[in-house]
Design an enzyme around this catalytic site. Structure first.
Site, PDB file in Angstrom:
ATOM      1  N   GLU A  49      35.118  37.839  39.271  1.00 64.75           N
ATOM      2  CA  GLU A  49      35.913  38.936  39.813  1.00 64.75           C
ATOM      3  C   GLU A  49      35.467  40.230  39.124  1.00 64.75           C
ATOM      4  OE1 GLU A  49      40.590  39.877  39.611  1.00 64.75           O
ATOM      5  OE2 GLU A  49      40.090  37.808  40.112  1.00 64.75           O
ATOM      6  N   ASP A  60      48.124  47.073  36.616  1.00 64.36           N
ATOM      7  CA  ASP A  60      47.421  46.647  35.410  1.00 64.36           C
ATOM      8  C   ASP A  60      48.065  47.169  34.137  1.00 64.36           C
ATOM      9  OD1 ASP A  60      45.244  45.141  36.573  1.00 64.36           O
ATOM     10  OD2 ASP A  60      44.570  47.043  37.404  1.00 64.36           O
TER      11      ASP A  60
END
Length: 271
Positions: A49, A60
């Protein structure tokens, strides 16, 4: 059959789940990021990824936020990211590569152009964190036209009605966000994961990978056993950050330490 489907099918036949490590494009610089990408399969990555650096990564935590900031400072752009994947594909045409990021840069680039360039670079799937299924029609069409899987996120708070809607737009695999919160801040227990998976299995035949909060080899092994794969991001980026000098430049320790950690994760998953 796509690279993603082939890889999960092969792993199922082998009787184990996938290890899916994460790196941020151009963190801390293009050359180091490319070297890490190239070395990941041999170190044990089953799929990879790649984060698309963005200034406002709302899902995040601080570790990935700082990685994105370093990537942007080093000159990360979508064309630069595609260049990195094209270079990787010269030596590896089997390992699936998934891009993870936010919709704003994709819209600015142009959805069709983005999907065409991603496909030509050798990218297999997309995770667009902040793209709800109700607004995904154009992106789904562009992705399908270019052979890209759209990997959807589901969370502990996704109810059955919403789950059906989200998964009706999914392909490749399903990314189960194991916690309510941002990346890298805490971890779900094995019991929580084992309780969550039957509902997902009922709703889809796609493989399920667990992410958000997987930090140790033991957690990666458990997640890949309970589901079909484990995504490890913040833990690897934290190790990378700890090897950088005072100006956020790579050192002689950067690649060896990150790859050592990846090998330890892979050994646990394979065991």
């Amino acid at each position: 059959m796509s690279r993603i489907a082939r890889r999960f099918a092969a792993l199922k036949k082998a009787g184990r789940g996938a290890l899916i490590p994460y790196l941020e494009a151009c963190d801390p610089d293009f050359e180091t990021s490319l070297a890490l990408l190239r070395a990941m399969p041999e170190a044990g990555a089953d799929l990879i990824e790649i984060g698309m650096p963005f200034s406002d990564p709302s899902a995040d935590g601080p570790i990935i936020q700082l990685a994105a900031r370093r990537g942007l400072k080093a000159g990360a752009t979508l064309p630069r990211l595609f260049e990195m994947v094209r270079a990787f594909r010269k030596h590896d045409n089997e390992t699936p590569v998934i891009l993870m990021g936010y919709l704003n840069p994709v819209e600015a680039y142009g959805m069709l152009r983005f999907c065409e360039d991603a496909s030509h670079a050798g990218i297999d799937g997309l995770i667009i964190v902040d793209m709800p299924p109700e607004e995904a029609g154009t992106m789904l069409a562009c992705a399908a036209e270019n052979g890209l899987d759209i990997i959807r996120l589901v969370a502990p708070t996704t109810d059955d009605k919403r789950l059906k809607l989200v998964l009706s737009h999914a392909s490749g695999f399903v990314y189960y966000v194991s916690i309510t919160g941002i990346t890298g801040t805490r971890s779900a227990s094995d019991a929580d994961l084992e309780a969550a998976l039957p509902r997902l299995r009922k709703a889809t035949d796609l493989p399920v990978a667990i992410g958000f909060g997987i930090r140790t080899p033991e957690q990666a092994a458990a997640a890949s056993r309970i589901a079909d794969g484990a995504v490890v991001a913040s833990a690897l980026l934290s190790t990378l950050a700890g090897t950088l000098d005072a100006k956020d430049r790579a050192t002689a320790d950067t690649l060896p330490k990150v790859l050592k950690q990846l090998r330890e994760l892979a050994a646990a998953v394979r065991a």
